[in-house]
Design an enzyme around this catalytic site. Structure first.
Site, PDB file in Angstrom:
ATOM      1  N   GLY A  11       0.834  -1.214   0.000  1.00  0.00           N
ATOM      2  CA  GLY A  11       0.000   0.000   0.000  1.00  0.00           C
ATOM      3  C   GLY A  11       0.860   1.252   0.000  1.00  0.00           C
ATOM      4  O   GLY A  11       1.918   1.278   0.622  1.00  0.00           O
ATOM      5  N   ARG A  72       1.017  -5.023  -6.079  1.00  0.00           N
ATOM      6  CA  ARG A  72       1.166  -6.308  -5.385  1.00  0.00           C
ATOM      7  C   ARG A  72       1.617  -7.292  -6.470  1.00  0.00           C
ATOM      8  O   ARG A  72       1.184  -7.198  -7.619  1.00  0.00           O
ATOM      9  CB  ARG A  72      -0.163  -6.762  -4.788  1.00  0.00           C
ATOM     10  CG  ARG A  72      -0.912  -5.644  -4.076  1.00  0.00           C
ATOM     11  CD  ARG A  72      -0.933  -5.761  -2.576  1.00  0.00           C
ATOM     12  NE  ARG A  72      -1.657  -4.604  -2.008  1.00  0.00           N
ATOM     13  CZ  ARG A  72      -1.447  -4.119  -0.812  1.00  0.00           C
ATOM     14  NH1 ARG A  72      -0.544  -4.638  -0.003  1.00  0.00           N
ATOM     15  NH2 ARG A  72      -2.139  -3.106  -0.362  1.00  0.00           N
ATOM     16  N   ASP A 103       5.181  -5.320   5.933  1.00  0.00           N
ATOM     17  CA  ASP A 103       5.829  -6.590   6.273  1.00  0.00           C
ATOM     18  C   ASP A 103       5.895  -7.573   5.098  1.00  0.00           C
ATOM     19  O   ASP A 103       6.863  -8.316   4.964  1.00  0.00           O
ATOM     20  CB  ASP A 103       5.200  -7.236   7.522  1.00  0.00           C
ATOM     21  CG  ASP A 103       3.691  -7.344   7.431  1.00  0.00           C
ATOM     22  OD1 ASP A 103       3.117  -6.872   6.419  1.00  0.00           O
ATOM     23  OD2 ASP A 103       3.079  -7.894   8.360  1.00  0.00           O
ATOM     24  N   THR A 125       3.836   2.422   5.666  1.00  0.00           N
ATOM     25  CA  THR A 125       2.440   1.971   5.738  1.00  0.00           C
ATOM     26  C   THR A 125       1.683   2.871   6.712  1.00  0.00           C
ATOM     27  O   THR A 125       2.214   3.190   7.778  1.00  0.00           O
ATOM     28  CB  THR A 125       2.308   0.491   6.168  1.00  0.00           C
ATOM     29  OG1 THR A 125       0.949   0.233   6.530  1.00  0.00           O
ATOM     30  CG2 THR A 125       3.193   0.138   7.348  1.00  0.00           C
ATOM     31  N   ASP A 127      -0.766   2.010   8.391  1.00  0.00           N
ATOM     32  CA  ASP A 127      -1.370   1.205   9.472  1.00  0.00           C
ATOM     33  C   ASP A 127      -0.576   1.216  10.782  1.00  0.00           C
ATOM     34  O   ASP A 127      -1.124   0.906  11.836  1.00  0.00           O
ATOM     35  CB  ASP A 127      -1.518  -0.252   9.012  1.00  0.00           C
ATOM     36  CG  ASP A 127      -2.467  -0.391   7.834  1.00  0.00           C
ATOM     37  OD1 ASP A 127      -3.282   0.512   7.621  1.00  0.00           O
ATOM     38  OD2 ASP A 127      -2.386  -1.415   7.110  1.00  0.00           O
ATOM     39  N   ASP A 129       1.506  -0.934  11.770  1.00  0.00           N
ATOM     40  CA  ASP A 129       1.326  -2.282  12.319  1.00  0.00           C
ATOM     41  C   ASP A 129       2.638  -3.063  12.454  1.00  0.00           C
ATOM     42  O   ASP A 129       2.619  -4.264  12.685  1.00  0.00           O
ATOM     43  CB  ASP A 129       0.335  -3.072  11.448  1.00  0.00           C
ATOM     44  CG  ASP A 129       0.786  -3.184   9.991  1.00  0.00           C
ATOM     45  OD1 ASP A 129       1.752  -2.512   9.606  1.00  0.00           O
ATOM     46  OD2 ASP A 129       0.154  -3.941   9.240  1.00  0.00           O
ATOM     47  N   ARG A 171      -6.335  -2.264   9.216  1.00  0.00           N
ATOM     48  CA  ARG A 171      -6.433  -3.738   9.175  1.00  0.00           C
ATOM     49  C   ARG A 171      -6.495  -4.323  10.580  1.00  0.00           C
ATOM     50  O   ARG A 171      -7.297  -3.906  11.371  1.00  0.00           O
ATOM     51  CB  ARG A 171      -5.286  -4.314   8.347  1.00  0.00           C
ATOM     52  CG  ARG A 171      -5.426  -3.948   6.877  1.00  0.00           C
ATOM     53  CD  ARG A 171      -4.481  -4.710   6.009  1.00  0.00           C
ATOM     54  NE  ARG A 171      -3.107  -4.473   6.417  1.00  0.00           N
ATOM     55  CZ  ARG A 171      -2.061  -5.070   5.870  1.00  0.00           C
ATOM     56  NH1 ARG A 171      -2.251  -5.968   4.923  1.00  0.00           N
ATOM     57  NH2 ARG A 171      -0.841  -4.772   6.263  1.00  0.00           N
TER      58      ARG A 171
HETATM   59  P1  ATP Z   1       0.812  -3.012   3.348  1.00  0.00           P
HETATM   60  O1  ATP Z   1       1.085  -3.074   4.822  1.00  0.00           O
HETATM   61  O2  ATP Z   1       0.571  -1.646   2.876  1.00  0.00           O
HETATM   62  O3  ATP Z   1      -0.223  -3.999   2.859  1.00  0.00           O
HETATM   63  P2  ATP Z   1       2.806  -4.888   2.505  1.00  0.00           P
HETATM   64  O4  ATP Z   1       4.210  -4.711   2.067  1.00  0.00           O
HETATM   65  O5  ATP Z   1       2.589  -5.716   3.746  1.00  0.00           O
HETATM   66  O6  ATP Z   1       2.187  -3.436   2.630  1.00  0.00           O
HETATM   67  P3  ATP Z   1       1.771  -6.999   0.833  1.00  0.00           P
HETATM   68  O7  ATP Z   1       0.696  -6.992  -0.185  1.00  0.00           O
HETATM   69  O8  ATP Z   1       1.666  -7.957   1.956  1.00  0.00           O
HETATM   70  O9  ATP Z   1       1.945  -5.500   1.309  1.00  0.00           O
HETATM   71  O10 ATP Z   1       3.170  -7.301   0.096  1.00  0.00           O
HETATM   72  C1  ATP Z   1       3.585  -6.535  -1.010  1.00  0.00           C
HETATM   73  C2  ATP Z   1       4.316  -7.417  -1.985  1.00  0.00           C
HETATM   74  O11 ATP Z   1       5.466  -7.980  -1.354  1.00  0.00           O
HETATM   75  C3  ATP Z   1       3.526  -8.618  -2.495  1.00  0.00           C
HETATM   76  O12 ATP Z   1       2.645  -8.305  -3.544  1.00  0.00           O
HETATM   77  C4  ATP Z   1       4.644  -9.538  -2.945  1.00  0.00           C
HETATM   78  O13 ATP Z   1       5.119  -9.142  -4.212  1.00  0.00           O
HETATM   79  C5  ATP Z   1       5.730  -9.259  -1.905  1.00  0.00           C
HETATM   80  N1  ATP Z   1       5.670 -10.300  -0.860  1.00  0.00           N
HETATM   81  C6  ATP Z   1       4.710 -10.460   0.076  1.00  0.00           C
HETATM   82  N2  ATP Z   1       4.955 -11.536   0.837  1.00  0.00           N
HETATM   83  C7  ATP Z   1       6.094 -12.097   0.355  1.00  0.00           C
HETATM   84  C8  ATP Z   1       6.865 -13.241   0.707  1.00  0.00           C
HETATM   85  N3  ATP Z   1       6.525 -14.058   1.698  1.00  0.00           N
HETATM   86  N4  ATP Z   1       7.979 -13.489  -0.014  1.00  0.00           N
HETATM   87  C9  ATP Z   1       8.359 -12.683  -1.026  1.00  0.00           C
HETATM   88  N5  ATP Z   1       7.670 -11.596  -1.407  1.00  0.00           N
HETATM   89  C10 ATP Z   1       6.555 -11.286  -0.734  1.00  0.00           C
END
Ligand code: ATP
Length: 327
Positions: A11, A72, A103, A125, A127, A129, A171
């Site tokens: 995000g 994503r 994360d 982020t 959030d 979190d 979330r």
């Molecule tokens: P937000 O907190 O805003 O949702 P985020 O980084 O947690 O941010 P995610 O959608 O969980 O958002 O992850 C973003 C991208 O990171 C995913 O679309 C994927 O490409 C990559 N990613 C997520 N989990 C993994 C993983 N376990 N291993 C490798 N890449 C990952």
């Protein structure tokens, strides 16, 4: 390191541009080349890359969102996707990467580091979190946006003597609701970490009315329920005039606050300094007003502690001991 890349993932959050700007300018200052990867890990796999110079990050510090765009990318969760990403980085002579995200994005950064490309994560982020850091980039701006909405909704609620439920993002984390509930003087705060049942909420509203208060704000974190259905449930009691608002994506946008620009700028520079030393597999954070870094796996494994003291304080200053934990 001679050449590094930077991407934003997950995000978007206000302040990401400040981090990009600082990382690019500091890297150039220490004679590194910087490549911008568009659209997160998806852009890496699609080789959407371009050179970033001083001018490429001009006039962005005040802008919300991310100039690099974000996406994503399910393919990057797979080993094949990660290996393909590393091959593309090597082909382009990229020695290290900075990932700004949450994360999930950090898991991608860990994978790159393990496959031989030192990678640093910066928390971006709204959030808030992530347990390892007191604040993530974007949280403060989102709080200010929510406060502005609370003020406006309160004006009309007071005029009509109504209660209003305001649903905010976050979330599974209640920080956005908790901090803005305190700052906005909410009468009731409902968070996933400490769910309230409808009877308790009605009891508090009744109590407010008895004290002559005919209106009020109920701040609801999205992880704890939905504003419209909660309002419908409360209406069934037949005692209250109540409305609901879901703030939605407006919480993600807007010009970053001073605090988010400060976090972005410092964390951007900090990340480049780690790469300069050849260090990867770390995430940058702030703890007790000091910037620091820690191992990605350790940082992501930490469990976020709910700020019970702040929650209890909110209950006391709202004259609402009923929501106080421990009573
Ligand atoms: P937000 O907190 O805003 O949702 P985020 O980084 O947690 O941010 P995610 O959608 O969980 O958002 O992850 C973003 C991208 O990171 C995913 O679309 C994927 O490409 C990559 N990613 C997520 N989990 C993994 C993983 N376990 N291993 C490798 N890449 C990952």
């Amino acid at each position: 390191m001679k050449k590094i890349a930077i991407l934003t993932s997950g995000g978007d959050a206000p302040g990401m541009n400040a981090a990009i700007r600082a990382a690019v300018r500091y890297a150039i200052y220490v004679d590194m080349e910087v490549i911008g990867i568009a659209r997160g890990y998806q852009g890496l796999l699609d080789e959407q890359m371009y050179n970033m110079d001083m001018r490429s990050v001009a006039d962005i510090i005040q802008r919300g969102g991310t100039i690099l765009r974000t996406a994503r990318c399910p393919e990057f969760v797979t080993k094949e996707g990660q290996k393909k990403g590393v091959e593309i980085l090597r082909k382009n002579d990229i020695d290290g990467v900075i990932v700004i995200g949450g994360d999930g994005s950090f898991m991608g950064a860990k994978a790159l580091s393990e496959l031989g490309i030192p990678t640093i994560g910066i928390p971006g982020t709204i959030d808030n979190d992530l347990a390892y850091t007191d604040y993530s980039i974007g949280f403060d701006t989102a709080c200010n946006t929510i406060l502005d909405a609370i003020n406006k909704i309160r004006d009309t609620m007071t005029s009509h003597e109504r209660f209003s439920i305001i649903e905010v993002m976050g979330r599974h984390c209640g920080d956005l609701a908790l901090y803005t509930g305190v700052g906005g003087g909410a009468e009731i705060i409902i968070v996933p970490e400490h769910k309230l049942d409808i009877e308790k909420v009605c009891e508090k509203m009744r109590d407010s009315k008895k004290r002559g208060k005919m209106s009020g704000i109920i701040l609801l974190a999205e992880g704890a329920g939905h504003a419209h259905s909660l309002a419908e449930e409360i209406k069934k009691h037949g005692e209250f005039s109540i409305r609901s608002s879901v703030l939605g994506h407006l919480q993600r946008g807007g010009s970053p606050s001073m605090k988010d620009r400060y976090l972005g700028t410092n964390m951007g520079v900090y990340a480049v300094k780690l790469l300069e030393q050849g260090i990867g597999n770390r995430i940058v954070g702030i703890r007790d007003n000091k910037f620091y870094d820690m191992d990605i796996v350790e940082g992501c494994a930490m469990k976020k502690e709910f700020n019970i003291d702040l929650y209890n304080l909110a209950g006391i200053v709202a004259r609402n001991n009923m929501i106080t934990i421990g009573n």
